[in-house]
Design a protein around this motif. Structure first.
Motif, short mmCIF file in Angstrom:
data_model
loop_
_atom_site.label_atom_id
_atom_site.label_comp_id
_atom_site.label_asym_id
_atom_site.label_seq_id
_atom_site.Cartn_x
_atom_site.Cartn_y
_atom_site.Cartn_z
N PRO A 49 -4.04 -9.95 8.40
CA PRO A 49 -4.07 -8.60 9.32
C PRO A 49 -3.55 -8.83 10.88
O PRO A 49 -2.93 -7.83 11.35
CB PRO A 49 -5.70 -8.62 9.35
CG PRO A 49 -6.12 -9.97 8.75
CD PRO A 49 -5.07 -10.38 8.01
N LYS A 52 -0.03 -7.05 11.01
CA LYS A 52 0.09 -5.56 11.21
C LYS A 52 -0.43 -5.41 12.73
O LYS A 52 0.19 -4.66 13.57
CB LYS A 52 -1.09 -5.11 10.51
CG LYS A 52 -1.00 -3.38 10.55
CD LYS A 52 -1.92 -2.76 9.55
CE LYS A 52 -2.24 -1.44 9.88
NZ LYS A 52 -3.16 -0.73 9.19
N GLN A 53 -1.40 -6.09 13.26
CA GLN A 53 -1.90 -5.88 14.46
C GLN A 53 -0.99 -6.22 15.55
O GLN A 53 -0.63 -5.75 16.39
CB GLN A 53 -2.95 -6.89 14.62
CG GLN A 53 -3.92 -6.36 16.11
CD GLN A 53 -4.48 -4.77 16.12
OE1 GLN A 53 -4.85 -4.32 15.04
NE2 GLN A 53 -4.07 -4.17 17.16
N ILE A 55 2.38 -6.17 15.34
CA ILE A 55 3.44 -4.92 15.12
C ILE A 55 3.21 -4.05 15.98
O ILE A 55 3.74 -3.22 16.82
CB ILE A 55 3.77 -4.65 13.50
CG1 ILE A 55 4.21 -5.79 12.61
CG2 ILE A 55 4.80 -3.26 13.49
CD1 ILE A 55 4.41 -5.36 11.22
N LEU A 56 1.67 -3.44 15.73
CA LEU A 56 1.11 -2.18 16.43
C LEU A 56 1.23 -2.51 18.03
O LEU A 56 2.02 -1.83 18.92
CB LEU A 56 -0.14 -2.00 16.11
CG LEU A 56 -0.15 -1.36 14.72
CD1 LEU A 56 -1.61 -1.32 14.27
CD2 LEU A 56 0.41 -0.28 14.57
N GLU A 252 10.94 -8.59 4.75
CA GLU A 252 11.11 -8.47 6.33
C GLU A 252 12.40 -9.34 6.93
O GLU A 252 13.12 -9.39 7.87
CB GLU A 252 10.27 -8.96 7.26
CG GLU A 252 9.04 -7.84 6.86
CD GLU A 252 9.14 -6.53 7.36
OE1 GLU A 252 10.16 -6.03 7.84
OE2 GLU A 252 8.58 -5.37 6.86
N VAL A 292 7.19 -10.69 16.25
CA VAL A 292 5.51 -10.82 15.61
C VAL A 292 5.47 -12.27 15.48
O VAL A 292 4.27 -12.72 15.34
CB VAL A 292 5.78 -9.90 14.04
CG1 VAL A 292 4.58 -10.37 13.07
CG2 VAL A 292 5.69 -8.51 14.15
N CYS A 296 2.35 -14.78 15.64
CA CYS A 296 1.54 -14.98 14.61
C CYS A 296 1.87 -16.43 13.98
O CYS A 296 1.94 -16.62 12.87
CB CYS A 296 1.58 -13.97 13.72
SG CYS A 296 1.32 -12.48 13.84
#
Ligand code: PLP
Length: 397
Positions: A49, A52-53, A55-56, A252, A292, A296
């Motif tokens: 998760p 995704k966080q 990226i946002l 990706e 990202v 991460c």
């Protein structure tokens, strides 16, 4: 019209890819849940998760001109610094930002490594079974791939045969641990012996031989298995890493190439690798994904999911009477074919809607590869099909 170099590639189009096409055809015909497709190493466990966080957050908070812009060919400084820091914390290495170059997955890292090392006619050694694309990557730079035959007892590298394969034309050796397609992890002892052989051959031949450690599966290890960090054993090492499997981001296209300072001509190699990434047409690794990764760098997929699949499929196959070494890492089983010609086994399996890849695609006939990066339900539902397949195989034998 097409070039001479492309012609053989067109004819030998990857069996794995062809199997993937076959899977799509069968799924359209019989329904998704009626086909047990173990052909492709495409992770089914979602990215963590945090991805995704990140990226946002990046899209919300960072300057879009920066996020989507060109950067130095080697990649964003913050990403390279974050990766170097993570490696140093985990493996006691001494990487800095300058030692890490962002690449378009492991494929581009391998190509950059080979491009900066090979002159036409130079040799690269690898161990069967091996990831089939190595042959094409080496051919891209007019090199020659020399393959050490498999040790089918252990699937650890046959180091005696390896030592005999090294000659004055040998520029590089590619290893892959945890290993596709066997799931084997090279032990510390194996790496020490391999390093000793390379040191001795370098002295004997007066040449430099690079070890390219291809590590897309580094994070996928089971039962507490340790995956030794290769630069600790041999100074002329390049590490090719990818987030395709460790963060489930294969589409990706993000990874890196690491070259430690202690490698011979490290500075020149690092400068050349940045140019190799550019002139290969990649220019730079995808910018959003680099940012990202900076956030991460220590995130991880749910390895326990693959572990449960590993146990279920391994136990299921063994109880049917098939033979297979239990993998320590990655997400593949390499199963002995009941027939010398494993393509016959693969064809027979299709009758039961099971798709697997013949071992000859990895230069190891007589075996098949099953990728267990599928849903747990697929594995459970496939077990009766494997039982029926075993009955037919063993009745015929
Ligand atoms: N090396 C090995 C051993 C692989 O199994 C793969 C992909 O399956 C690659 C390299 C290529 O990885 P990437 O998709 O990150 O380019």
């Amino acid at each position: 019209m097409i070039s001479e170099k492309m012609k053989p590639l067109l004819h030998n189009n990857s069996a794995i890819r062809m199997m993937f096409e076959e899977g799509s055809r069968m799924k359209a015909l019989y329904g998704e849940d009626q086909v047990y497709d173990f052909s492709l190493g495409n992770p089914n466990v979602p990215a963590p998760p945090e991805v995704k966080q990140a990226i946002l957050d990046i899209l919300e908070t960072q300057d879009p001109v920066y996020v989507h812009g060109y950067m130095s060919n080697a990649g964003f400084p913050e990403t390279r610094k974050a990766i170097a820091g993570s490696l140093n914390r985990r493996f006691g290495t001494c990487f800095c930002e300058k030692n890490i170059l962002m690449t378009v997955g492991a494929a581009s890292g391998l190509n950059a490594a080979l491009k900066i090392l090979l002159n036409p006619g130079d040799r690269v050694i690898t161990f069967a079974p091996y990831f089939v694309e190595y042959g094409s990557y080496v051919a891209n730079y007019d090199g020659e791939l020399a393959v050490v035959p498999p040790d089918t007892e252990t699937f650890q590298p046959d180091l005696e045969a390896f030592a005999k394969t090294i000659d004055e034309k040998t520029k590089a050796v590619i290893i892959n641990t945890p290993h596709n397609p066997t799931g084997v992890i090279y032990s510390e002892e194996t790496l020490r012996r391999l390093a000793d052989i390379l040191e001795q051959k370098q002295r004997e031949l007066g040449t430099t031989i690079f070890l390219i450690s291809d590590e897309p599966y580094r994070e996928l290890a089971y039962d507490g298995a340790v995956v030794p960090y290769v630069t600790q054993y041999y100074r002329n090492t390049m590490v090719v890493y990818s987030y395709s499997k460790s963060l489930s981001l294969p589409g990706e296209r993000i990874g890196y190439l690491a070259i430690p300072d202690e490698a011979e001509d490290a500075e020149q190699l690092l400068a050349a690798a940045a140019i190799a990434i550019r002139v290969s047409g990649a220019v730079n690794a995808p910018s959003l994904m680099q940012l990202v990764i900076a956030r991460c760098v220590d995130a991880a997929v749910d390895v326990a999911y693959y572990d449960r699949n590993r146990n279920a499929l391994y136990n299921g196959l063994i109880s049917c009477g098939f033979t297979c070494a239990k993998p320590q890492g990655a997400f593949y089983l390499f199963v002995k074919s009941p027939f010398a010609d494993e393509t016959k086994f693969c064809e027979m399996a299709k009758k039961y809607h099971i798709l697997m890849v013949p071992g000859r695609s990895f230069a190891c006939p007589g075996y098949v590869r099953l990728a267990y990066c599928v849903s747990y339900e697929t594995i459970q539902n496939s077990l009766p099909a494997f039982q029926a397949l075993a009955r037919e195989c063993f009745a015929e034998k």
